[in-house]
Scaffold this motif. Sequence first.
Motif, PDB file in Angstrom:
ATOM      1  N   GLU A 129       0.808  -1.214   0.000  1.00 14.50           N
ATOM      2  CA  GLU A 129       0.000   0.000   0.000  1.00 14.50           C
ATOM      3  C   GLU A 129       0.842   1.265   0.000  1.00 14.50           C
ATOM      4  O   GLU A 129       0.317   2.356   0.141  1.00 14.50           O
ATOM      5  CB  GLU A 129      -0.981  -0.001   1.169  1.00 14.50           C
ATOM      6  N   GLU A 130       2.149   1.128  -0.100  1.00 10.20           N
ATOM      7  CA  GLU A 130       2.963   2.338  -0.159  1.00 10.20           C
ATOM      8  C   GLU A 130       2.654   3.081  -1.451  1.00 10.20           C
ATOM      9  O   GLU A 130       2.273   2.497  -2.460  1.00 10.20           O
ATOM     10  CB  GLU A 130       4.447   1.975  -0.075  1.00 10.20           C
ATOM     11  N   GLY A 131       2.865   4.371  -1.428  1.00  7.28           N
ATOM     12  CA  GLY A 131       2.424   5.241  -2.515  1.00  7.28           C
ATOM     13  C   GLY A 131       2.896   4.839  -3.898  1.00  7.28           C
ATOM     14  O   GLY A 131       2.175   4.958  -4.879  1.00  7.28           O
ATOM     15  N   ILE A 170      -7.399   1.516  -4.010  1.00  4.63           N
ATOM     16  CA  ILE A 170      -7.464   2.901  -4.489  1.00  4.63           C
ATOM     17  C   ILE A 170      -8.803   3.217  -5.154  1.00  4.63           C
ATOM     18  O   ILE A 170      -8.992   4.293  -5.699  1.00  4.63           O
ATOM     19  CB  ILE A 170      -6.307   3.219  -5.457  1.00  4.63           C
ATOM     20  N   SER A 192      -6.534   1.118   4.266  1.00  2.00           N
ATOM     21  CA  SER A 192      -5.387   1.978   3.982  1.00  2.00           C
ATOM     22  C   SER A 192      -5.860   3.422   3.819  1.00  2.00           C
ATOM     23  O   SER A 192      -6.577   3.750   2.869  1.00  2.00           O
ATOM     24  CB  SER A 192      -4.691   1.515   2.703  1.00  2.00           C
ATOM     25  N   ILE A 193      -5.452   4.268   4.750  1.00  2.00           N
ATOM     26  CA  ILE A 193      -5.879   5.671   4.696  1.00  2.00           C
ATOM     27  C   ILE A 193      -5.318   6.336   3.453  1.00  2.00           C
ATOM     28  O   ILE A 193      -6.003   7.114   2.784  1.00  2.00           O
ATOM     29  CB  ILE A 193      -5.433   6.403   5.981  1.00  2.00           C
ATOM     30  N   SER A 194      -4.068   6.008   3.082  1.00  2.00           N
ATOM     31  CA  SER A 194      -3.473   6.650   1.908  1.00  2.00           C
ATOM     32  C   SER A 194      -4.219   6.244   0.634  1.00  2.00           C
ATOM     33  O   SER A 194      -4.440   7.064  -0.257  1.00  2.00           O
ATOM     34  CB  SER A 194      -1.981   6.319   1.799  1.00  2.00           C
ATOM     35  N   SER A 195      -4.639   4.973   0.553  1.00  2.00           N
ATOM     36  CA  SER A 195      -5.392   4.541  -0.632  1.00  2.00           C
ATOM     37  C   SER A 195      -6.745   5.256  -0.705  1.00  2.00           C
ATOM     38  O   SER A 195      -7.179   5.677  -1.785  1.00  2.00           O
ATOM     39  CB  SER A 195      -5.635   3.028  -0.595  1.00  2.00           C
ATOM     40  N   ASP A 197      -7.512   8.153   0.593  1.00  2.00           N
ATOM     41  CA  ASP A 197      -7.268   9.563   0.237  1.00  2.00           C
ATOM     42  C   ASP A 197      -7.150   9.699  -1.277  1.00  2.00           C
ATOM     43  O   ASP A 197      -7.697  10.618  -1.879  1.00  2.00           O
ATOM     44  CB  ASP A 197      -5.973  10.065   0.895  1.00  2.00           C
ATOM     45  N   TYR A 198      -6.430   8.754  -1.859  1.00  2.00           N
ATOM     46  CA  TYR A 198      -6.260   8.771  -3.319  1.00  2.00           C
ATOM     47  C   TYR A 198      -7.627   8.597  -4.004  1.00  2.00           C
ATOM     48  O   TYR A 198      -7.976   9.338  -4.927  1.00  2.00           O
ATOM     49  CB  TYR A 198      -5.299   7.647  -3.734  1.00  2.00           C
ATOM     50  N   ARG A 201      -9.667  11.657  -3.803  1.00  2.00           N
ATOM     51  CA  ARG A 201      -9.145  12.725  -4.673  1.00  2.00           C
ATOM     52  C   ARG A 201      -9.612  12.496  -6.115  1.00  2.00           C
ATOM     53  O   ARG A 201     -10.070  13.414  -6.791  1.00  2.00           O
ATOM     54  CB  ARG A 201      -7.616  12.748  -4.594  1.00  2.00           C
ATOM     55  N   TYR A 215     -13.390   4.032   5.725  1.00  2.00           N
ATOM     56  CA  TYR A 215     -12.253   3.397   6.380  1.00  2.00           C
ATOM     57  C   TYR A 215     -12.763   2.261   7.245  1.00  2.00           C
ATOM     58  O   TYR A 215     -13.745   2.412   7.955  1.00  2.00           O
ATOM     59  CB  TYR A 215     -11.563   4.446   7.246  1.00  2.00           C
TER      60      TYR A 215
END
Lengths: 392, 175
Positions: A129-131, A170, A192-195, A197-198, A201, A215
């Motif tokens: 899940e890293e960017g 994502i 995954s919060i970063s996913s 967020d993507y 967006r 989430y």
Amino acid sequence: MSPYNLLPRFKAQYDANNQEFSMSGVVRPQAIDELGPSLALLRDAIGRVRGVLYINVRRLTQMNNAAFHAFSRVIIDACRAIPDLKFVVITSSVVGWTSRKFGRLNGIEPNITVEEYDSKFYPGQGFLEEGGFVPILRTQTKMTWRHERTILPRHGMRPGIAMADICCGIGDFAVLVQKEFQPSRIVALDHSISSLDYARRVMREFDIRGIEYTYGDASEMLLDEAQFDLVTCRHSLQIFNRPELILKELYRICKPGGRVYITNEKNSHCLGEPRAESIRWTYNEVAKLFAHFEMDVELGPKSRRYLIEAGFEDIRVETFMVTNMDGDPQDFADVIVAWADVYAGDMATRRGDGPEFVARFRQGFQDHIFAALHPKGYAGWPIWVASGRRPQ
Amino acid sequence: MLMGSVRNEPAGEPTFEPMIQIDMEIKTFVSAWKHCDYVSTYMAWMISQNRSDSVRHSNLFSSAFNELLEVAFRTRHADGELACRVSRHGATDRIELTIPCVPEERQFYQEAVSQVAGVEAKERYLNSVSGDLAPSREIVLLELAVDYNATLRVEEAESDAIKLVVDLPLEGLQH
């Protein structure tokens, strides 16, 4: 009327094996008397344990201050009476108030600590899940969608349904589904919060409406029971160390008569020509590497068993092969490059693989790329699709 | 008229857009404790749909709003109407709870809300958790500030009623 008739959704239990007192559901009593049996159970548990008592509130969705105070008092009193006894409160980051509220108890008694459970449940997810992995996830979805858009209607997809996409990553699958099939509602959940967020967006930028990104922990969701006609969970059971827990939740949120749709891989069956031997060796090693991190990327053909054991009926299973002949072969090659970076990079390093192994491991990916881009070559990535119906 | 304000709003206070309002006869409301649960759960669900994480937002909002309703449930005024109104400005949701009350209760709310602002608020809250007594209404309001970063104030409402205004910046609460 028994007080418990007023609190049908609340449950407290004690598991002696794990020295764990769990509370779940909603508990909003008017008077503390209503909690009598549960408080007695907690006191009894405290009297039986040695060392540490786990207080599991991961599925405690609501608790009013009156109940919080009553249970906290029992725990605080026990800390004072038995200084050797420690309490570990297990919360879930998904239930937003629990960590904050129970976390205050540590300021009163240092023997009460709070641990958020979720991060431990996903031992391997961090790798994926890293960017930097996002463009590759998008390419993967583009390649699998060519097949799934025709497969999905055989597994319950149709316009106007309510659906959930669990472990949505994502969120691109949800977007494609919405455009193609127009469900009346899509809830897309990921841990995954970063996913997320993507995904949000993208939704804003492309003015996409009607998808609720949320989430959550797939093994313990806040979503209500029996509310979706179709629940999808793609390429995800294979990266959880306890897929049966996720399936239990997918079953729970699916309506009776609705279907749960899962896709998974069998990585050792990735193939290519020319250089078949090298490719085969590397993908066999991929399966072993994931197994080292408690992930089963060989799960695909086991889908039928998992669905049956989870209680589903009318199981349907089919496979498709993503190949270099679907669209642009460079897309296929790009995906392999990304796999090589993660598998022969971070994951192999963390397992402690030596340079000789890593070189051979990488070579197989190189050969797969070679096969994908070769004018007469063929490269494949097989996917297992399976679905089951929740009994009426 | 502003009374017992925790925080003085700047002159140009942003406009909160109304989202939903539920009015009930106070007699009906206090006839069953479960009304607190029902109303908070329903309104939380309704206003959270367009939040970035609707499920999580709904859970937090219901948790905070239920506490307010439980405070209102203890009113000693037998007549009048309970009004629950939710409005929104950006990441903040505002609950305006109009509660029928007797003069002593009005004084209680003013004092309770002014104490929420005190620097020792967190300490007082912790003392209450470890104390023997069940949480008082004042402690429940204090908890909203400590755990949900809520800001509270009391406004005069029409006859025999007060309006409790609670701003909840739940979108900004960290996981």
